[in-house]
Design an enzyme around this catalytic site. Structure first.
Site, PDB file in Angstrom:
ATOM      1  N   ASN A  42     -25.202   3.088  19.456  1.00 24.84           N
ATOM      2  CA  ASN A  42     -24.382   4.097  20.153  1.00 24.84           C
ATOM      3  C   ASN A  42     -23.872   3.568  21.482  1.00 24.84           C
ATOM      4  O   ASN A  42     -22.700   3.769  21.828  1.00 24.84           O
ATOM      5  CB  ASN A  42     -25.184   5.388  20.350  1.00 24.84           C
ATOM      6  CG  ASN A  42     -25.191   6.253  19.117  1.00 24.84           C
ATOM      7  OD1 ASN A  42     -24.184   6.863  18.768  1.00 24.84           O
ATOM      8  ND2 ASN A  42     -26.316   6.264  18.405  1.00 24.84           N
ATOM      9  N   ILE A  95     -36.825  13.222  29.799  1.00 28.20           N
ATOM     10  CA  ILE A  95     -36.341  13.036  31.172  1.00 28.20           C
ATOM     11  C   ILE A  95     -37.027  14.097  32.028  1.00 28.20           C
ATOM     12  O   ILE A  95     -36.872  15.300  31.788  1.00 28.20           O
ATOM     13  CB  ILE A  95     -34.795  13.191  31.229  1.00 28.20           C
ATOM     14  CG1 ILE A  95     -34.127  12.150  30.336  1.00 28.20           C
ATOM     15  CG2 ILE A  95     -34.286  13.058  32.658  1.00 28.20           C
ATOM     16  CD1 ILE A  95     -34.364  10.709  30.707  1.00 28.20           C
ATOM     17  N   HIS A 141     -28.581  13.819  19.555  1.00 22.84           N
ATOM     18  CA  HIS A 141     -29.751  14.052  18.708  1.00 22.84           C
ATOM     19  C   HIS A 141     -29.297  14.056  17.246  1.00 22.84           C
ATOM     20  O   HIS A 141     -28.284  14.682  16.924  1.00 22.84           O
ATOM     21  CB  HIS A 141     -30.414  15.386  19.074  1.00 22.84           C
ATOM     22  CG  HIS A 141     -31.721  15.563  18.386  1.00 22.84           C
ATOM     23  ND1 HIS A 141     -32.883  14.960  18.815  1.00 22.84           N
ATOM     24  CD2 HIS A 141     -32.042  16.229  17.252  1.00 22.84           C
ATOM     25  CE1 HIS A 141     -33.864  15.265  17.988  1.00 22.84           C
ATOM     26  NE2 HIS A 141     -33.385  16.036  17.030  1.00 22.84           N
ATOM     27  N   GLU A 170     -22.274   9.872  14.667  1.00 29.03           N
ATOM     28  CA  GLU A 170     -22.585   9.593  16.083  1.00 29.03           C
ATOM     29  C   GLU A 170     -21.539   8.658  16.679  1.00 29.03           C
ATOM     30  O   GLU A 170     -21.023   8.905  17.773  1.00 29.03           O
ATOM     31  CB  GLU A 170     -23.972   8.960  16.198  1.00 29.03           C
ATOM     32  CG  GLU A 170     -25.077   9.912  15.802  1.00 29.03           C
ATOM     33  CD  GLU A 170     -26.478   9.365  16.031  1.00 29.03           C
ATOM     34  OE1 GLU A 170     -27.390  10.165  16.199  1.00 29.03           O
ATOM     35  OE2 GLU A 170     -26.666   8.130  16.044  1.00 29.03           O
TER      36      GLU A 170
HETATM   37  C1  GAR Z   1     -29.643   7.653  17.153  1.00 24.05           C
HETATM   38  O1  GAR Z   1     -29.529   8.025  15.815  1.00 24.05           O
HETATM   39  C2  GAR Z   1     -29.946   8.860  18.021  1.00 24.05           C
HETATM   40  O2  GAR Z   1     -29.391  10.039  17.530  1.00 24.05           O
HETATM   41  C3  GAR Z   1     -31.443   8.893  17.964  1.00 24.05           C
HETATM   42  O3  GAR Z   1     -31.840   7.557  18.029  1.00 24.05           O
HETATM   43  C4  GAR Z   1     -30.870   6.751  17.354  1.00 24.05           C
HETATM   44  C5  GAR Z   1     -30.560   5.545  18.207  1.00 24.05           C
HETATM   45  O4  GAR Z   1     -29.750   4.626  17.535  1.00 24.05           O
HETATM   46  N1  GAR Z   1     -31.945   9.666  19.079  1.00 24.05           N
HETATM   47  C6  GAR Z   1     -32.959  10.524  18.985  1.00 24.05           C
HETATM   48  O5  GAR Z   1     -33.610  10.676  17.970  1.00 24.05           O
HETATM   49  C7  GAR Z   1     -33.277  11.286  20.281  1.00 24.05           C
HETATM   50  N2  GAR Z   1     -34.231  12.311  20.054  1.00 24.05           N
HETATM   51  P1  GAR Z   1     -29.055   3.432  18.334  1.00 24.05           P
HETATM   52  O6  GAR Z   1     -30.126   2.748  19.179  1.00 24.05           O
HETATM   53  O7  GAR Z   1     -28.544   2.519  17.259  1.00 24.05           O
HETATM   54  O8  GAR Z   1     -27.958   4.021  19.168  1.00 24.05           O
END
Ligand code: GAR
Length: 191
Positions: free
Chosen positions: A14, A89, A105, A175
């Site tokens: 992301n 946080i 999320h 995302e």
């Molecule tokens: C993402 O899918 C995000 O939505 C999730 O972690 C992943 C990170 O992927 N976040 C959560 O679960 C927060 N509670 P990335 O490191 O490839 O961006």
């Protein structure tokens, strides 16, 4: 110019998409640095690829909050983007950055949110419960885990027999499509 810090704990896909999006669109939103609570993670490679400084803080630093908060204030950071950041946080940071911390999320909140609900665990729960749809929530962060104001949700269908890996792939597509543009739009409207 709006000065942003990205917080990440994992692969950083992301973060990578946000940085590409800002570059391609010559946005006035500028990521100044990355903050992490991991000593090894894909996010270090993302930082290197985008020639951005990355700063490590321990989980204890995040719990105390002041070391991180002081650092962000010294760096004149205005906005925080949690891009796969898997720590809560704490209140001092939430108060200092009221309505200026975003999170993504991987579920349709309020479903599958809260402590211990992150990454793969969310998708495993969605499949185990036989849900026919899932999605993403982009929201502001307040002092309660995953309960801040929702800015945008996007949905995908969960097919019968779909694996966790397939669902992860569909969620990450959403995302990557929505997180960068939603952030930029929101920041530009507020500032
Ligand atoms: C993402 O899918 C995000 O939505 C999730 O972690 C992943 C990170 O992927 N976040 C959560 O679960 C927060 N509670 P990335 O490191 O490839 O961006």
């Amino acid at each position: 110019m709006s000065k942003v810090a990205i917080f990440a704990s994992g692969a950083g896909s992301n973060a990578d998409r946000i940085l590409h999006f800002l570059n391609e669109n010559q946005s006035s939103v500028k990521v100044a640095l990355i903050v992490t609570n991991k000593k090894e993670a894909g996010i270090y490679q993302v930082a290197e690829n985008h020639q951005l400084p990355i700063f490590y803080f321990s989980n204890q630093d995040f719990l105390e909050a002041t070391p991180v908060l002081q650092f962000l204030q010294e760096q004149k950071i205005e906005w925080i983007v949690l891009a796969g950041f898997l720590r809560k946080i704490e209140l001092p940071i939430v108060s200092a950055f009221e309505n200026k911390v975003f999170n993504i999320h991987p579920s349709l909140l309020p479903k599958y949110g809260g402590k211990g609900m992150y990454g793969k665990k969310v998708h495993e729960a969605v499949i185990a419960n036989g849900d026919r749809e899932s999605g993403i929530s982009i929201h502001l962060v307040n002092s309660e885990f995953d309960k801040g104001e929702i800015i945008l949700q996007a949905k995908c269908i969960v097919e019968k027999g779909q694996t966790v890996e397939e669902l992860v792939e569909n969620i990450q597509k959403l995302e990557h499509e929505f997180f960068p543009k939603t952030l930029v739009q929101y920041i530009n409207e507020i500032k």
